[in-house]
Design an enzyme around this catalytic site. Structure first.
Site, PDB file in Angstrom:
ATOM      1  N   ASP A  52       0.830  -1.202   0.000  1.00 41.55           N
ATOM      2  CA  ASP A  52       0.000   0.000   0.000  1.00 41.55           C
ATOM      3  C   ASP A  52       0.864   1.251   0.000  1.00 41.55           C
ATOM      4  O   ASP A  52       1.481   1.582   1.016  1.00 41.55           O
ATOM      5  CB  ASP A  52      -0.911  -0.014   1.227  1.00 41.55           C
ATOM      6  CG  ASP A  52      -1.839   1.182   1.292  1.00 41.55           C
ATOM      7  OD1 ASP A  52      -2.096   1.791   0.229  1.00 41.55           O
ATOM      8  OD2 ASP A  52      -2.316   1.511   2.386  1.00 41.55           O
ATOM      9  N   ASP A 248      -1.720   5.740  -5.136  1.00 40.20           N
ATOM     10  CA  ASP A 248      -2.054   4.802  -4.069  1.00 40.20           C
ATOM     11  C   ASP A 248      -2.387   3.417  -4.617  1.00 40.20           C
ATOM     12  O   ASP A 248      -3.474   3.199  -5.154  1.00 40.20           O
ATOM     13  CB  ASP A 248      -3.241   5.352  -3.275  1.00 40.20           C
ATOM     14  CG  ASP A 248      -3.624   4.472  -2.100  1.00 40.20           C
ATOM     15  OD1 ASP A 248      -2.884   3.520  -1.805  1.00 40.20           O
ATOM     16  OD2 ASP A 248      -4.669   4.742  -1.484  1.00 40.20           O
TER      17      ASP A 248
END
Length: 471
Positions: A52, A248
């Site tokens: 992430d 992201d």
């Protein structure tokens, strides 16, 4: 100038296109994120962790969960240490809480030596783990400044520990390749590569283009314009970055601020050559499904290319030409096996613009943490639909007035606590004084009235007495 545009990618390679790198295979499920194998503890326990780039905490399940196949047992690791401090972390979707500690950690199957880093043991969670996703933890790859930790605790990030050990530079790359054949396999998987250290030239084609990380918290970029087809949304660039724009990998969709999203969907409908789809499709709540016999390219080719203009330097920008193959995500239908279904992978956001995995799957991304930039290039992943033009990147173009693109929140002035307390105390004193003043005034009026009544009584008594004497 053209020579400047040509030399920037070459300069990037002078510094980072070496051979000190370790490549690891990525796996996952469509819309379920990309994970990698990690070894934790002594002796090593093996887990899959979600990668992430939109967070910084490293956390692993440490207790039984019915949807997980395994969890980390800290009692079986001789190298685990605990701080005894509690932690809780909230995401856009999901929440977990547990305790903070540290252990030796390594990427499985590579050439690196394990290093000690901070790790949070997830003891309770809500809507965080996903059924069937096959990962048991999360590795945040953003900067330390957004790491959530207990008061007084100084976390040690895994990437920082690896860089300090001298094994690899403080950088990594991601090549997200998206889902493979989604129509013929119920157990659809995604794939790709995660590389620690220098650039792997086999993962991209063409030139590397540098985009500026304007704030080293998230990988925060600056969008200067968004076009659908060749038409700009006509939104002030500060609105495009409200309150930030981040790259992201942990978010699936391209997410846009509410005002921008509304204009984007209207423009997308206008620029698409398809008219038999309802609003539910355009706003991402319904699917568009067609028989297998239909060529996917005939569907994709009815939609426009999206242009994302991203700041490279103070005076230059690059443009991502995003193919409809990226923002129209293939989805397995729930009730039929003889149809191909698609969903618009663009959504509204209350937390800024998020360039999620569906866009990243069209590109190779090198996160140069040492120099505050991200290098983007066209990917060598096999195209999902070869007959559709893939996503491309072009630069560098002149960019002006970029200083106005940084969103600055209009904060309401909030008084400090001591000032609020002082105002309350003074107000109470004034109320008391005013009450006393009113009571005093009422008393004086009553006193005057009694004196007047007494005076009148004395007068009438005097008059009566006078009359009585004369009689």
């Amino acid at each position: 100038m053209q020579w400047v545009q040509d030399i920037i990618p070459l300069m990037c390679c002078v510094f980072i296109c070496h051979s000190a790198s370790d490549v690891y295979r990525l796996q996952g499920k469509p819309a379920g994120g990309y994970y990698i194998e990690i070894e934790i503890g002594t002796p090593p326990q093996l887990f899959n962790v979600l990668l992430d780039t939109g967070s910084s905490n490293f956390a692993i399940a440490s207790s039984y969960n019915p949807i997980l196949s395994t969890y980390f047992d800290s009692s079986k690791s001789t190298s685990f240490t605990t701080s005894g401090q509690s932690i809780q972390v909230n995401y856009t979707q999901g929440h977990w809480e547990g305790i903070v500690g540290s252990d030796v950690i390594n990427f499985a199957g590579g050439n690196l030596t394990a290093v000690r880093a901070s790790i949070s043991l997830i003891q309770e969670s809500r809507e965080f783990f996903e059924n069937g996703s096959q990962w048991q933890g999360i590795l945040g790859l953003a900067y330390q400044s957004i790491t959530i930790s207990p008061d007084g605790y100084q976390p040690t990030l895994l990437l920082n520990s690896l860089a300090l050990s001298g094994q690899v530079p403080n950088s990594f790359s991601m090549q997200l390749c998206g889902p493979r054949d989604i129509s013929d396999n119920d157990d659809v998987a995604t794939g790709g590569n995660f590389t620690l250290g220098d650039v792997d030239r086999t993962q991209y084609t063409g030139s590397l283009y540098s985009v500026l990380v304007v704030k080293e918290r998230y990988y925060q970029l600056l969008i200067t314009d968004i076009k659908v087809g060749n038409t700009s949304l006509g939104v002030e660039c500060a609105e495009l970055n409200k309150d930030k724009t981040i790259l992201d990998s942990g978010t699936t969709n391209l997410r846009l601020p509410t005002k921008v999203y509304s204009k984007f969907i209207k423009m997308l409908k206008l620029k698409s050559n398809i008219s038999n789809l309802g609003d539910a499709f355009w706003y991402g709540t319904d699917l568009a499904c067609f028989n297998h016999s239909n060529d996917a390219s005939s569907f994709y080719n009815q939609f426009p290319v999206i242009h994302l203009h991203i700041l490279s330097t103070a005076q230059q920008e690059v443009v991502l030409y995003v193919s409809p193959v990226q923002y129209l995500r293939p989805v397995l239908p729930l009730t039929s096996t003889d149809k191909d279904c698609y969903k618009v992978a663009v959504a509204s956001s209350s937390a800024g613009t998020v360039i999620g995995a569906v866009i990243m799957e069209g590109y190779f991304a090198y996160f140069d943490r040492e120099n505050g930039s991200v290098l983007l290039a066209e990917t060598t992943c096999s195209p999902r639909t070869p007959s559709v033009q893939p996503s491309t990147i072009v630069g560098y173009f002149p960019s002006s007035n970029t200083s106005s693109c940084m969103y600055i929140a209009k904060h309401n002035k909030v008084l400090p606590t001591y000032a609020i307390v002082l105002i309350v105390v003074v107000s109470l004193i004034l109320v008391v004084l005013l009450s006393l003043l009113i009571v005093n005034l009422i008393c004086k009026l009553k006193h005057r009235r009694r004196r007047r009544m007494q005076s009148d009584t004395n007068f009438y008594n005097l008059v009566d007495n006078s009359f009585d004497t004369e009689y």
